[in-house]
Design an enzyme around this catalytic site. Structure first.
Site, PDB file in Angstrom:
ATOM      1  CG  PHE A  12      -1.503   1.201   1.689  1.00 18.39           C
ATOM      2  CD1 PHE A  12      -2.088   2.098   0.804  1.00 18.39           C
ATOM      3  CD2 PHE A  12      -1.487   1.519   3.049  1.00 18.39           C
ATOM      4  CE1 PHE A  12      -2.620   3.298   1.257  1.00 18.39           C
ATOM      5  CE2 PHE A  12      -2.022   2.714   3.506  1.00 18.39           C
ATOM      6  CZ  PHE A  12      -2.577   3.609   2.607  1.00 18.39           C
ATOM      7  CG  ASP A  57      10.433 -13.765   2.374  1.00 19.47           C
ATOM      8  OD1 ASP A  57      10.889 -12.861   3.114  1.00 19.47           O
ATOM      9  OD2 ASP A  57       9.551 -14.563   2.738  1.00 19.47           O
ATOM     10  CG  LEU A  72       8.050   1.068   3.423  1.00 20.32           C
ATOM     11  CD1 LEU A  72       8.170   1.677   2.045  1.00 20.32           C
ATOM     12  CD2 LEU A  72       6.988   1.796   4.208  1.00 20.32           C
ATOM     13  CB  ALA A 113       8.578   1.566   7.429  1.00 22.41           C
ATOM     14  CE1 TYR A 144       3.436  -4.463  11.432  1.00 29.23           C
ATOM     15  CE2 TYR A 144       2.342  -3.095  13.067  1.00 29.23           C
ATOM     16  CZ  TYR A 144       2.930  -3.237  11.821  1.00 29.23           C
ATOM     17  OH  TYR A 144       3.009  -2.153  10.980  1.00 29.23           O
ATOM     18  CE  LYS A 148       6.761  -3.013  11.009  1.00 27.44           C
ATOM     19  NZ  LYS A 148       7.430  -2.665   9.751  1.00 27.44           N
ATOM     20  CB  THR A 174      -1.055   5.448   6.535  1.00 28.04           C
ATOM     21  OG1 THR A 174      -0.120   6.003   7.477  1.00 28.04           O
ATOM     22  CG2 THR A 174      -0.855   6.131   5.195  1.00 28.04           C
TER      23      THR A 174
END
Ligand code: UDP
Length: 318
Positions: A12, A57, A72, A113, A144, A148, A174
């Site tokens: 995206f 990957d 990202l 990101a 997640y 991160k 976003t």
């Protein structure tokens, strides 16, 4: 002309970033394994002479001559990142590691990101970069959130140990074109439900808040961060600080689409953050960046995008 690798470039945000960087005269190498990204998002770029797509990957090593790397590459919607939590953890660590190794080898600048999810269900509001967060390390969002967090830790330690030029941004909610209609996130769900006349699915009572940034503003923020001085390493919050309840978002979308959809209240998922709003003073000061697209304008564009997708006038994302 710079050669720029965008990991997650068919996703995206990555696809919009690729388009802008190409328009600025750069060579863009889009690396994506299409786990949540889609060829449809980059179809318009495929024939550009300075665009290259590699189906790969990032967990596996890469050897490319590049000047800059944007990382990202990670499923970002709760529905997608929770489908295979071990993969989410693996790509966050090993994928980031491989790209940092490449940055080290090629002396490239690396932008990570990261996410507002590093703040978890925050006890500090709005969230500033020096808040360390409230994350449940064994909850359903941890793959997640903690993923991160370790990406950030790896990134800063490549900077400190190997002197790699690194930058960390924390991306808040976003929305906009190239969101998958099956993405599962609130803006795409509500617009698609409203346009189809299906029930709007509010989780919980809809009093939880989020702050929504249009993808075109986000892309400008990412590029400003990449172009900032070497001593600007972040983390820096990127997001729109105007905060809405989820119920407000549902009503705005219902009214903009003139939809007769009813609202269904469903259970709130475990560990769903109650409040979220970025403090963007650091981005304003260090990047001279702030969003300029209002929710009103951004939603109008996004609703037209999804109308075209649903009418089959443009190819839907994956
Ligand atoms: N949400 C909702 N209905 C939906 C999708 C999401 O009420 O169909 C809520 C979700 O529980 C959360 C907020 O909207 O409180 C934002 O969810 P999203 O998945 O878009 O992003 P998050 O910020 O949670 O990663």
């Amino acid at each position: 002309m710079k050669t720029i690798l965008i990991a997650g470039g068919a996703g995206f945000i990555g696809s919009s970033l690729s388009k802008v960087l190409l328009e600025q005269g750069n060579k863009v190498i889009c690396v994506d394994n299409l786990y949540t990204g889609s060829i449809d998002n980059i179809k318009g770029l495929m024939h550009h002479e300075n665009f290259q797509f590699i189906n790969h990957d990032i967990i596996e090593p890469l050897d490319l001559n590049i000047d800059e790397i944007y990382n990202l590459a990670c499923p970002a919607s709760p529905v997608h990142y929770q489908k295979d939590p071990l993969y989410t953890i693996h790509i966050s660590y090993m994928g980031t590691y491989q790209l940092l190794e490449l940055a080290k080898k090629k002396r490239a600048t690396f932008l990570m990101a990261s996410t507002s999810e590093v703040y978890g269900d925050p006890h500090v509001h709005p969230q500033k970069e020096d808040y360390w967060g409230n994350v449940n390390p064994i909850g359903p969002r941890a793959c997640y959130d903690e993923g991160k967090r370790i990406s950030e830790t790896l990134t800063i330690n490549y900077n400190l140990t190997h002197k790699v030029k690194t930058k960390i941004v924390r991306i808040f909610n976003t929305y906009g074109h190239n969101m998958d209609k099956e993405d599962g996130r609130v803006v795409s769900n509500f617009i698609v439900q409203a346009l189809k006349g299906d029930s709007i699915t509010i989780y919980g009572d809809g009093s939880q808040t989020r702050s929504f940034c249009h993808v075109n503003d986000m892309v400008k923020g990412l590029i400003s961060m990449m172009e900032s001085d070497d001593d600007v390493t972040g983390p820096i919050n990127l997001g729109n600080p105007v905060e809405y309840t989820i119920k407000e978002i549902a009503n705005i979308i219902l009214s903009k689409t003139h939809s007769q959809s009813k609202i269904d209240f469903l259970p709130l998922p475990q560990d769903d953050p109650i409040k979220r709003k970025p403090d963007i003073s650091k981005a304003k000061l260090e990047l001279s960046w702030e969003p300029t697209i209002s929710l009103d304008e951004g939603l109008n564009n996004t609703i037209s995008y999804f109308k075209k997708i649903l009418d089959g006038k443009i190819t839907e994302g994956k």
